[in-house]
Design an enzyme around this catalytic site. Structure first.
Site, short mmCIF file in Angstrom:
data_model
loop_
_atom_site.label_atom_id
_atom_site.label_comp_id
_atom_site.label_asym_id
_atom_site.label_seq_id
_atom_site.Cartn_x
_atom_site.Cartn_y
_atom_site.Cartn_z
N CYS A 114 0.86 -1.19 0.00
CA CYS A 114 0.00 0.00 0.00
C CYS A 114 0.89 1.23 0.00
CB CYS A 114 -0.89 -0.04 1.25
SG CYS A 114 -2.00 1.37 1.41
N HIS A 157 -9.17 -3.62 -2.51
CA HIS A 157 -8.20 -2.93 -1.65
C HIS A 157 -8.54 -1.44 -1.57
CE1 HIS A 157 -3.87 -2.22 -0.28
NE2 HIS A 157 -4.29 -1.00 -0.58
N GLU A 158 -8.82 -0.83 -2.73
CA GLU A 158 -9.11 0.60 -2.76
C GLU A 158 -10.47 0.92 -2.15
OE1 GLU A 158 -6.66 2.52 -3.23
OE2 GLU A 158 -5.41 0.87 -3.96
N HIS A 161 -10.25 1.23 1.49
CA HIS A 161 -9.77 2.53 1.97
C HIS A 161 -10.94 3.49 2.19
CE1 HIS A 161 -5.45 2.33 2.15
NE2 HIS A 161 -5.34 1.91 0.90
#
Length: 187
Positions: A114, A157-158, A161
């Site tokens: 990351c 993954h994004e 966030h």
């Protein structure tokens, strides 16, 4: 131009806060930010520009990582086919939502990294191997896309966030390399 100095690092409370939905019509500031996020990813993958501006290579970036609490991500995944310069996926997603996913899970053999984490975090990060995502583009048009394997992992993954979740939250705390039998390992 976004550089590594603009990216906040783990430990920043902003990375743990769920981001706000973006309202329509989309402001010029949000459009510009989305374009700059995608430009950063492209620059970070260009060896010459990455060295010149000291950029770590990335395939995804969330507005949250820039200390902007908005549900927007950019992804730029190069093709694994050397014969083409067309990226596998290159887009800006506003208010992305996973609307369906596979039962089957997958993870990357080398784990995940990351841009907001300046250390190696060993362990497998199991995620859905296939997802369907709805989002809006910069013109405010609703989109729907099906992704699998690496692209699906990057987008999850994004999206994490935007929900205040870090990739290492998914790693088994007692045994970082433990996986259930139904999880595929992608190289």
């Amino acid at each position: 131009m976004i550089t590594m100095e603009n990216i906040i690092l783990e430990g920043s409370p902003a990375l743990r806060e769920p981001a706000e939905e973006i309202t329509f019509p989309i402001s010029e500031d949000i459009k510009t930010l989305g374009q700059e996020m995608l430009e950063f990813l492209k620059n970070s993958q260009d060896a010459e520009l990455a060295e010149k501006y000291q950029l770590r290579a990335g395939v995804g970036l969330a507005a949250s990582q820039l200390n902007v609490s908005k549900r927007m991500i950019a992804v730029h995944i190069p093709s694994d086919n050397d014969d083409t310069s067309e990226p596998l996926l290159s887009t800006i997603m506003i208010n992305p939502k996973i609307v369906s996913h596979s039962v089957q899970s997958a993870c990357l053999s080398d784990g995940e990294g990351c841009l907001s984490v300046n250390r190696d975090v060993p362990g497998y990060v199991p995620r859905h191997s296939r997802i369907t995502v709805t989002y809006f583009n910069l013109n405010g048009e609703k989109q729907k896309i099906r992704l699998k394997n690496y692209s699906a992992i990057v987008v999850q993954h994004e999206i994490d966030h935007t929900n205040g979740i870090m990739f290492y939250d998914h790693i088994n705390k007692e045994d970082p390399f433990h996986l259930d039998e139904d999880v595929s390992i992608l190289s």
